[in-house]
Each structure stands twice: as C-alpha cells, then as structure tokens.
Design a protein around this motif. Sequence first.
Motif, PDB file in Angstrom:
ATOM      1  N   ASP A  36       0.877  -1.165   0.000  1.00  0.00           N
ATOM      2  CA  ASP A  36       0.000   0.000   0.000  1.00  0.00           C
ATOM      3  C   ASP A  36       0.917   1.219   0.000  1.00  0.00           C
ATOM      4  O   ASP A  36       1.684   1.431   0.947  1.00  0.00           O
ATOM      5  N   SER A  39       0.105   3.594   3.288  1.00  0.00           N
ATOM      6  CA  SER A  39       0.372   3.082   4.634  1.00  0.00           C
ATOM      7  C   SER A  39       1.705   2.349   4.737  1.00  0.00           C
ATOM      8  O   SER A  39       2.253   2.202   5.824  1.00  0.00           O
ATOM      9  N   ILE A 240      -7.639   2.519  -2.713  1.00  0.00           N
ATOM     10  CA  ILE A 240      -6.268   2.192  -2.316  1.00  0.00           C
ATOM     11  C   ILE A 240      -5.272   2.567  -3.417  1.00  0.00           C
ATOM     12  O   ILE A 240      -5.631   2.578  -4.604  1.00  0.00           O
ATOM     13  N   PHE A 270      -8.219  -5.162  -0.488  1.00  0.00           N
ATOM     14  CA  PHE A 270      -7.834  -4.184   0.523  1.00  0.00           C
ATOM     15  C   PHE A 270      -8.310  -2.768   0.226  1.00  0.00           C
ATOM     16  O   PHE A 270      -8.617  -2.427  -0.909  1.00  0.00           O
ATOM     17  N   GLN A 271      -8.347  -1.960   1.295  1.00  0.00           N
ATOM     18  CA  GLN A 271      -8.629  -0.542   1.181  1.00  0.00           C
ATOM     19  C   GLN A 271      -7.766   0.211   2.207  1.00  0.00           C
ATOM     20  O   GLN A 271      -7.364  -0.355   3.225  1.00  0.00           O
ATOM     21  N   THR A 272      -7.496   1.478   1.915  1.00  0.00           N
ATOM     22  CA  THR A 272      -6.750   2.321   2.837  1.00  0.00           C
ATOM     23  C   THR A 272      -7.721   3.180   3.635  1.00  0.00           C
ATOM     24  O   THR A 272      -8.667   3.729   3.071  1.00  0.00           O
ATOM     25  N   THR A 294      -4.136  -0.143   6.347  1.00  0.00           N
ATOM     26  CA  THR A 294      -4.696  -0.954   5.268  1.00  0.00           C
ATOM     27  C   THR A 294      -5.612  -1.998   5.876  1.00  0.00           C
ATOM     28  O   THR A 294      -5.206  -2.749   6.765  1.00  0.00           O
TER      29      THR A 294
END
Length: 377
Positions: A36, A39, A240, A270-272, A294
């Motif tokens: 990421d 992050s 992300i 995933f996502q931030t 994340t």
Amino acid sequence: MKKVFSILIMVLLLCNHTTGSASTLDIKSEAAILIDSQSGAVLYEKNAKQKMYPASLTKIATAIYAIERGNLANMVTITKEATEVDGTKVYLNEGEEVPLKKLIQGMLINSGNDAAEAIALHLDGNREAFSRHFNDFLQNKINVQNTHFTNPHGLFEGSHYTTAEDLAKITSYALHNDTFKEIYGTKELKWVGESWDTTIFTHHRMLKGEIPLEGIIGGKTGFVTEAKQTLATSAENEKISLTAIVLKADHKKGIYQDTQLLLEYGFARFQTSLLEPSEVKHNKYYLPNETFITEDLQEGRQTVLDNGELLIETGSGETIQTIQLEKHEREPVESKVEQTKQEHEEDHATVIYGAAVFVLAGLLVGMKNKIFKYLRR
C-alpha cells in the motif's frame, strides 16, 4: 481477434487468482512485493528481502534524489563521460546544455542512461561522490537498509544491488512528490535535442495501455542480462494506492503477468483508511497521530498487544500491518478515577474493620472484668 482472445484468457486467469489469499498467487518471478503506497503495509511478498540487481529501476531512486537535491530549472552541461555510457540513450551531445528536469524526464520515460549519468555528474561532480551521497540519501531519508547503488542508471556492477522491499519503499516515498509522480506517469513527451528531435514514449506496456488494467498511474521497466526483466508499477482506485515491484523474470510476458496478478489481488482485497487517535482506546497505550492503515475489504479486526503493538488483521487473523503505539507517561484519567474509587472503597473498609475491632476489644475487656469479679467471690 487473436489479441482479444489472449486478453480474455488473461482476465479469466486473473479472476481465478485474485479472490483468494496471497498464498494462492502463482508469482513466477524470483522476487516480488506488493505494498500500500500510503500506509506502507506489505500485502504480498516473495523473497522481498533478497539482494537483487535492479537494472533501470535504479532510475526511480536517481529521479527522486535529483528532484530533492537539485534545482530543476538549472542548465546541465553534458560531458563527454555522459555521452559514452552504454545502453539506452536520449542521444545527448558533449557540451549541450539541458535543463535538469528534462534530463530526469529523458531518464525515466525513455530510460536514457546518458541522461542519468549527466544528472549524477551535475549533482556531485564524479561517480564516487555521487554514489556516496546517493546511498546516504536513501538510507537516512527513505530508511532503506539493504541497498547499495554504485551508479545512477542500473547498468550491471556486482556491488550495485537492492531488494524488492527497498525499491517499493523508494517508489512509495517518491510518489509523494508531485514532480516525480508527473514524470513517472508520463506516457509520451516531445523531445528536442541537438542531435535528436522525436517523441519519446514510456517503455512500460501497462502505462501505455498495451496491457489494459484500470488505475495505472506510473511505471518503470528494467533489463540487463544479470538482472533479467524487472518492473515497477503503481496503480490506484478510489479505495487504495498500490505499488508492485517484480524482479528477475525470464520474459517480459512473465513480468507483466505477475504484476497484473499482484495489482488485481490488491484491488480485490484491501482498502486504505485513516485511523484517528480517538479510535484507539487503551489504558496504557495511545496513537499519537492520525495514521494510514490498510484494511481487509471482506472482514478485519484490530488488536493491541501487551507490548503496545497495534495489529491490523484480516478476519482470519493474518497480520496486514503493525503499528507501534506510544505509552502513556501518566495514567489515563479513567484509570485514575478507578484508582481513586478503589482507594476510597479500601479506606471505607478499613474504617469499618477498625470499628469492628474496637467493639470486639471492648466486649473482650468487659468479659474479662466479669470473669475476674466471678473468680474473686
């Protein structure tokens, strides 16, 4: 028609791989990492700490070093030494004067080794001084620990090495600079020089759109015989920002297939998010600043260990990211209230206990006097 059919097959293969865990990804290249970019969380790694030859991915580091250390508007006088460098060029002439920013563009977009050499000599005077200052910058500013660069372009030297992990850190750091991000994501640029009047194009097939994938924002290719195929790719969607580094693939097709698998996996899973200090509640530790984390799109959880490490985990308990929390210098207000309450309860109990002892002592004294009187009769 054949090309369309090939793309459809590739998409179907990706669909079969990106819905599972990282362990299901069939990455053929010798080393790879997916992070990421905001992050810094590592979402996939394979031999990510193994020392490798980066080839022209070196130029990502040279670019951010030059952008931060130099004046982009300064004119650079091209030396004979720069024009004699082997490999891909933007065909600079000895004595030609070129703005520093244009040299960075020629280096990143067209992978010009002569432009990279000219940048190094302009900034530090000679190769030895450049290498020393360059490595100090990478270690102290970006905090990479397993990288040693002896040149600005990535042509093979035995002592010129890095890791997939370090390259991901360098690229993610560089992406926070708007000038770097602009050049890294440039697909084509009109180039006018003393000996070369043309349009230069990125060599990165995903960035050019030859291999379609939504969200590609930048990339850099690399190849020397000892390093084989190397590739850096950054992509983002509304959830992300990702950077994939893939090293030592046998063929170009393989390095792009591996990269596509990694990016599709990252987007699917995933996502931030921005974690606020108020969201971390613990009686011994706290989060001092808002922090990018994340999270698993499907299911996730957060756990604080006894040593103050905050674990960001998947629903199945796999650690995505670890954040070290700060320890309270003083006990939290809630803890003090509880302590005061406990002390008050203890004091109250002591008073009751003391009174009971006093009454019991009085009774015993009274009984003792009665016994003595009885015995005297």
